[in-house]
Design a protein around this motif. Structure first.
Motif, PDB file in Angstrom:
ATOM      1  N   ASN A  95      -3.098   1.871  -5.377  1.00 16.48           N
ATOM      2  CA  ASN A  95      -3.820   1.741  -4.106  1.00 16.48           C
ATOM      3  C   ASN A  95      -5.268   1.323  -4.357  1.00 16.48           C
ATOM      4  OD1 ASN A  95      -4.208   1.810  -1.306  1.00 16.48           O
ATOM      5  ND2 ASN A  95      -4.881   3.933  -1.363  1.00 16.48           N
ATOM      6  N   ASP A  98      -7.718   2.199   0.702  1.00 10.88           N
ATOM      7  CA  ASP A  98      -7.641   2.746   2.050  1.00 10.88           C
ATOM      8  C   ASP A  98      -9.004   2.923   2.699  1.00 10.88           C
ATOM      9  OD1 ASP A  98      -8.687   4.989   0.803  1.00 10.88           O
ATOM     10  OD2 ASP A  98      -6.841   6.141   0.917  1.00 10.88           O
ATOM     11  N   ARG A 125       0.817  -1.222   0.000  1.00 11.66           N
ATOM     12  CA  ARG A 125       0.000   0.000   0.000  1.00 11.66           C
ATOM     13  C   ARG A 125       0.846   1.266   0.000  1.00 11.66           C
ATOM     14  NH1 ARG A 125      -5.540  -1.255   3.233  1.00 11.66           N
ATOM     15  NH2 ARG A 125      -5.751  -3.367   2.502  1.00 11.66           N
TER      16      ARG A 125
END
Length: 95
Positions: free
Chosen positions: A66, A90, A61
């Motif tokens: 991402n 995220d 990450r």
């Protein structure tokens, strides 16, 4: 997105192409979807051949897209990758 990788190049995900396979040897077909988790659930329910189950790209990450990915095989043997939009791994991205 269509990515073409060298048949002998491992990159961070290992070798993509399988020299022993007549079909699906190298090309990856990518689809970005907003309903990624629902797609993963449907793929499992349908018994789709999963090559790499849900995972983050990049794995650490740190930079990169991402996003979430799942790698599958279609009935003809070609590799198909479904991804969530960039920045969604995220948990803060909203469509």
């Amino acid at each position: 997105m269509l990515q073409l990788h060298g048949i002998d190049v491992e990159d961070h995900h290992g070798l993509i192409a399988d020299k022993t396979q007549p079909l699906g040897n190298g090309p990856l077909i990518w689809f970005e979807v907003d309903d990624f988790d629902a797609l993963v659930e449907r793929a499992h329910e349908m018994g789709v051949e999963i090559l790499l189950d849900k995972h983050c790209n990049p794995p650490d990450r740190n930079g990169g897209p991402n996003h979430w990915e799942i790698w599958m095989k279609d009935p003809e043997g070609y590799k198909v990758v479904a991804v969530s939009p960039d920045g969604t791994a995220d948990g803060e991205w909203k469509p």
